[in-house]
Write a protein that holds these residues in place. Structure first.
Motif, short mmCIF file in Angstrom:
data_model
loop_
_atom_site.label_atom_id
_atom_site.label_comp_id
_atom_site.label_asym_id
_atom_site.label_seq_id
_atom_site.Cartn_x
_atom_site.Cartn_y
_atom_site.Cartn_z
N VAL A 124 0.88 -1.31 -0.03
CA VAL A 124 0.18 0.09 0.07
C VAL A 124 0.86 1.26 0.00
O VAL A 124 1.94 1.24 0.76
CB VAL A 124 -0.97 -0.12 1.11
N SER A 125 0.72 2.19 -0.84
CA SER A 125 1.50 3.23 -1.16
C SER A 125 0.87 4.54 -1.54
O SER A 125 -0.11 4.43 -2.22
CB SER A 125 2.67 2.97 -2.41
N VAL A 127 0.36 7.98 -3.45
CA VAL A 127 0.48 8.50 -4.60
C VAL A 127 -0.37 9.74 -4.64
O VAL A 127 -1.31 9.99 -4.03
CB VAL A 127 0.25 7.41 -5.44
N ASN A 128 0.28 10.51 -5.69
CA ASN A 128 -0.57 11.89 -5.98
C ASN A 128 -0.90 12.60 -4.84
O ASN A 128 -1.76 13.60 -4.65
CB ASN A 128 -1.86 11.46 -6.66
N ASP A 131 -3.61 10.17 -2.46
CA ASP A 131 -4.33 9.00 -2.50
C ASP A 131 -3.35 7.49 -2.13
O ASP A 131 -2.30 7.92 -1.94
CB ASP A 131 -4.67 8.74 -4.24
N GLU A 133 -2.57 3.91 -3.26
CA GLU A 133 -2.57 2.52 -4.31
C GLU A 133 -2.57 1.22 -3.53
O GLU A 133 -1.49 1.40 -2.80
CB GLU A 133 -1.59 2.65 -5.43
N ARG A 135 -2.00 -2.82 -4.00
CA ARG A 135 -1.78 -3.88 -5.20
C ARG A 135 -1.62 -5.12 -4.35
O ARG A 135 -1.10 -5.13 -3.18
CB ARG A 135 -0.45 -3.71 -5.78
N VAL A 169 -5.03 -3.96 -8.53
CA VAL A 169 -4.59 -2.66 -8.25
C VAL A 169 -5.92 -1.88 -8.11
O VAL A 169 -6.78 -1.88 -8.90
CB VAL A 169 -3.65 -2.04 -8.87
N TYR A 170 -5.79 -1.01 -6.76
CA TYR A 170 -6.93 -0.23 -6.35
C TYR A 170 -6.41 1.03 -6.09
O TYR A 170 -5.52 1.05 -5.43
CB TYR A 170 -8.10 -0.94 -5.63
N LEU A 171 -7.15 2.21 -6.42
CA LEU A 171 -6.70 3.44 -5.97
C LEU A 171 -7.65 4.18 -5.14
O LEU A 171 -8.88 4.20 -5.37
CB LEU A 171 -6.43 4.55 -7.25
N ASP A 172 -7.47 4.25 -3.85
CA ASP A 172 -8.38 4.81 -2.87
C ASP A 172 -8.09 6.21 -2.70
O ASP A 172 -7.23 6.91 -2.20
CB ASP A 172 -8.15 4.40 -1.60
N THR A 204 -0.24 2.17 5.45
CA THR A 204 0.77 2.96 4.77
C THR A 204 1.79 3.59 5.69
O THR A 204 1.57 3.77 6.91
CB THR A 204 -0.07 4.29 4.39
#
Length: 582
Positions: A124-125, A127-128, A131, A133, A135, A169-172, A204
């Protein structure tokens, strides 16, 4: 996926590849899942012939052996309850029986009567900026058709979405990883509603920091440990961005570390920090939130180099130094001097007003350069009380002796400079016109043979210039020349005094013979044998004619004293008797 399922799917692909040549093929039911020992499927679309039955094969090992458990004769039936499962693990596959002579009957996937296996989270990372990500690995269970994503919230663990279609993969976009760690779970789901066990959660990275200390120009980053990687954390990478630029890799710490001291802050710079965890053995990484701080620091002196110290024409010492940056906040700076290392004392305050000049000069007019070798350095204190000292520089000190046989011996101390990687010495004799260079080498002694036939060499003055190549701490190369004190040497005069003279003969005047040069002072006195003064001269060219006040004196022995001071201060004294012959 087990070997049996792989083989079945390969057969299906082969059948599809030959579908253009074959008029028909016998497709198996679409085996969806097994729930509460009930097998669930969808009917196949076979048009090659009449339906006979669905054949259900069962076994208790993934690779068989399998035997027919049941034959379902109703083409519209889509379930079957295995009454004899008895709580044991069973494996099933389905085959369609149609009246299609010569056509292969394909098998369905092999499914078991357990819940699906989960797909472990890979990372879990963040991003942006805000957000997360997520995987994960795909489940090995072929009945899985979706994944349920859950996140810890204030209300407990909450399902936030379901992902279909074999995606992993999912973007929260609704997370808040910049406010604290976010913890995620992933479970696999089949069409019967069976859910796998929940995977080990991943959380995270959340990095936080205080303000930058204005005196140490530092701050401490701290973060939570990244957990539940199979290989563990190999390292954490520190990423730093300056003034809005994308962060770049700055440093690394071991996987056991959860803090890092950043100690290179510069005044007025905006810093943004991220932490990246890297899994051991795989290189998989997960990035933290971004935390930013603007640096307001007491600007320290980061560069202080004493380039050179040299004797000047006034008999003092000239100093030259470099310092940076121009906005360093100094409360004191002093030029220091020592007769021997490391005993320095302050001798001259230096200007500290902002902006500082990069290249600077000062003069030490009180330097006793003729007496001994002197050493210099610069010491500064900033607004936080931190002290920075430059390198030391030692002057060349020249000394010498006038020896017999018309030789002047010179020796000098080495030029002291820790940043010098090569030094050579040029010795000069001052004379009429330009100085004469006598040597250019790395040695520290020289013997100069004096030509006594040349009056200007009777007293000779010398100095040494050290030529040094410096390697500065920033890699720059410079060459400096440091001059020594001046040393003057005078060869001892040769004074010859006759023991007799005849005023009426050849040697009519009594006076000494001076080999070379001109004395600074001279006095000769003639006495009779009872000590009475008969004659006095203050010029070496004025001798005694054997008379007193113009009256010739009788033949006899008379006494004399002579005192001559050379221009270099050397004193020659002689006493004796002379025979006056008539």
């Amino acid at each position: 996926m087990n070997n049996s399922n792989m083989m079945k799917r390969l057969l299906i692909l082969m059948a599809l590849c030959f579908s253009l040549q074959l008029p028909a093929q016998i497709l198996p039911p679409d085996f969806l899942c097994v729930t509460n020992d009930t097998l669930v499927w969808l009917p196949p679309n076979n048009t090659c012939g009449a339906f006979n039955a669905y054949l259900i094969y069962a076994g208790q090992q993934p690779g068989g052996p399998f035997s027919i458990l049941a034959s379902v004769n109703n083409a519209a039936q889509t379930t079957f309850y295995h009454a004899g499962a008895a709580g044991a693990t069973w494996y099933y596959y389905l085959v369609s029986d149609y009246n299609c002579p010569g056509q292969p009957a394909l098998s369905s996937d092999t499914l078991d009567n357990r819940i699906p296996d989960p797909g472990p989270i890979r990372y879990v990372s963040v991003v942006n900026g805000d957000d997360v990500e997520i995987r994960w690995d795909l489940s090995p269970s072929p009945e899985v058709y979706a994944y349920v994503i859950s996140r810890n919230t204030a209300a407990g663990t909450t399902i936030i979405d379901t992902v279909f279609g074999g995606a992993n993969v999912y973007l929260d976009a609704n997370a808040a990883p910049d406010e604290g760690p976010e913890t995620y779970f992933v479970s696999a789901l089949d069409r019967c509603g069976n859910k796998s066990l929940v995977t080990s959660p991943h959380t995270t990275l959340f990095v936080e920091t205080g303000d930058i200390d204005p005196c140490t120009q530092s701050l401490t980053l701290s973060w939570n440990a990244y957990q539940n990687w199979a290989g563990g954390v190999e390292r954490y990478e520190i990423w730093v961005g300056l003034n809005g630029q994308a962060p770049v890799a700055w440093d690394t710490v071991p996987g056991s570390a959860l803090t890092y001291v950043f100690d290179q802050a510069d005044d007025g710079v905006d810093y943004c920090f991220e932490i990246k965890a890297v899994e051991a053995g795989t290189g998989v990484s997960a990035t933290s939130n971004t935390v930013c701080r603007q640096a307001t620091v007491i600007q320290p002196l980061r560069r202080l180099v004493l380039l050179n110290a040299t004797v000047n024409g006034s008999g003092g010492a000239d100093l030259r130094w470099l310092w940076a940056p121009e906005n360093a906040q100094l409360t004191a700076a002093n030029l220091q001097r020592a007769n021997n290392l490391p005993n320095f004392t302050d001798i001259l305050p230096l200007p500290t007003a902002i902006p500082l000049l990069a290249d600077n000069n000062a003069e030490d007019n009180s330097a006793p350069v003729a007496a001994r070798q002197l050493f210099y350095r610069i010491e500064t204190t900033d607004a936080c009380g931190a002290t920075v000292r430059s390198n030391e520089v030692g002057l060349v000190h020249l000394s010498g002796q006038a020896l017999d046989d018309n030789i002047n011996r010179l020796q000098w101390t080495p030029f002291y400079h820790p940043l010098a990687d090569s030094i050579r010495y040029e010795l000069y004799r001052q004379s009429v016109g330009a100085p004469a260079q006598l040597t250019d080498s790395g040695v520290l002694t020289f013997e100069d043979l004096i030509d006594i036939s040349k009056p200007d060499q009777t007293q000779a003055c010398y100095y040494v210039e050290a030529v040094a190549r410096l390697q500065l701490p920033d890699g720059e190369t410079r060459t400096v020349t440091s001059r020594s004190n001046v040393v003057c040497l005078e060869q001892a005069a040769k004074l010859f005094v006759p023991n007799a003279f005849s005023p009426d003969g050849v040697n009519r005047i009594f006076r000494p013979l001076y080999q070379f040069g001109a004395p600074q002072s001279y006095r000769m006195v003639i006495y009779d044998r009872w000590g009475g003064q008969l004659f006095e001269s203050n010029a070496i060219e004025n001798g005694w004619d054997g008379a007193k006040e113009g009256r010739p004196l009788p033949q006899g022995v008379y006494l004399y004293t002579i005192r001559l001071v050379q221009s270099g201060g050397q004193v020659i004294e002689k006493k004796g008797s002379v025979l006056l012959v008539r």
